[in-house]
Design a protein around this motif. Structure first.
Motif, mmCIF file in Angstrom:
data_model
loop_
_atom_site.group_PDB
_atom_site.id
_atom_site.type_symbol
_atom_site.label_atom_id
_atom_site.label_comp_id
_atom_site.label_asym_id
_atom_site.label_seq_id
_atom_site.Cartn_x
_atom_site.Cartn_y
_atom_site.Cartn_z
ATOM 1 N N THR A 1 -26.552 -3.432 -17.536
ATOM 2 C CA THR A 1 -27.301 -4.373 -16.706
ATOM 3 C C THR A 1 -27.208 -3.983 -15.237
ATOM 4 N N ILE A 2 -28.281 -4.254 -14.539
ATOM 5 C CA ILE A 2 -28.355 -4.078 -13.087
ATOM 6 C C ILE A 2 -28.494 -5.476 -12.510
ATOM 7 N N HIS A 3 -27.632 -5.810 -11.569
ATOM 8 C CA HIS A 3 -27.724 -7.128 -10.931
ATOM 9 C C HIS A 3 -28.193 -6.939 -9.499
ATOM 10 N N ILE B 1 -32.233 -5.994 -16.041
ATOM 11 C CA ILE B 1 -32.247 -6.130 -14.589
ATOM 12 C C ILE B 1 -32.374 -7.624 -14.298
ATOM 13 N N THR B 2 -31.436 -8.135 -13.528
ATOM 14 C CA THR B 2 -31.369 -9.572 -13.302
ATOM 15 C C THR B 2 -30.949 -9.883 -11.878
ATOM 16 N N GLY B 3 -31.021 -11.127 -11.534
ATOM 17 C CA GLY B 3 -30.632 -11.605 -10.217
ATOM 18 C C GLY B 3 -31.174 -13.013 -10.058
ATOM 19 N N GLY B 4 -30.653 -13.720 -9.123
ATOM 20 C CA GLY B 4 -31.102 -15.089 -8.889
ATOM 21 C C GLY B 4 -32.528 -15.131 -8.385
ATOM 22 N N ILE B 5 -33.104 -16.313 -8.376
ATOM 23 C CA ILE B 5 -34.469 -16.497 -7.888
ATOM 24 C C ILE B 5 -34.574 -15.944 -6.461
ATOM 25 N N GLY B 6 -35.579 -15.115 -6.234
ATOM 26 C CA GLY B 6 -35.807 -14.548 -4.907
ATOM 27 C C GLY B 6 -34.906 -13.395 -4.533
#
Length: 170
Positions: free
Chosen positions: A126-128, A7-12
């Motif tokens: 992956t989950i974005h 599980i990922t994503g940019g800061i915030g």
């Protein structure tokens, strides 16, 4: 072995909030950024390598001086890359050990840089998590009041564009 989902994503972006929903469902979650901080403060091999890179000033009272290290790597891509070659393999090894102990149908690895580091290739899927830059900026300013807009923008600029990450999410 328990399958791992990233599980990922940019800061915030909200990846920690989404990971918390899974945790409430009983799914174990490995917080890569938290573990990296722990490893940099307590793993002797990692600490020695960081001291070799930055000197003893990298630590204050046996803990990583994150501001000092950040001041050294900010704007110095070569030094950041050297730090990453110390930390990322240590986190991957720590995650593998953690995952081997899990007994659930699957587990989550929550990490900001899954795509950037290539570690997503070792995961089942992956989950974005995504959000607008304005929302991300306001969330981080609220969460980390000691950071400036410029610091947060600098972090965002080092992360891949959303379009690239969305294309890799599976």
């Amino acid at each position: 072995m328990t399958p791992a989902v990233g599980i990922t994503g940019g800061i915030g972006a909200g990846k920690s909030t989404v990971a918390q929903f899974f945790r409430l469902l009983g799914i174990p979650v490995y917080l890569a950024d938290d573990r990296a901080k722990w490893l940099m403060s307590f793993d002797p091999t990692v600490k020695d390598a960081i001291i070799g890179l930055f000197g003893k000033k990298a630590y204050h009272n046996e803990r990583l001086d994150r501001r000092f290290v950040a001041s050294k790597v900010f704007g110095n891509q070569a030094l950041l890359n050297q730090l990453n070659t110390i930390v990322h393999p240590a986190v991957q090894q720590d995650f593998s050990l953690w995952l081997s102990k899990q007994k659930s149908p699957y587990a989550l690895k929550e990490a900001a840089l899954l795509f950037e580091t290539g570690s997503y290739k070792r995961l089942s899927s992956t989950i974005h998590v995504t959000a607008s830059e304005e929302l991300r900026l306001s969330r981080v300013l609220k969460r980390d009041p000691e950071r400036t807009k410029e610091e947060i923008a600098g972090i965002m600029s080092k992360q891949w564009p959303e379009k690239e990450k969305i294309a890799l999410a599976s």
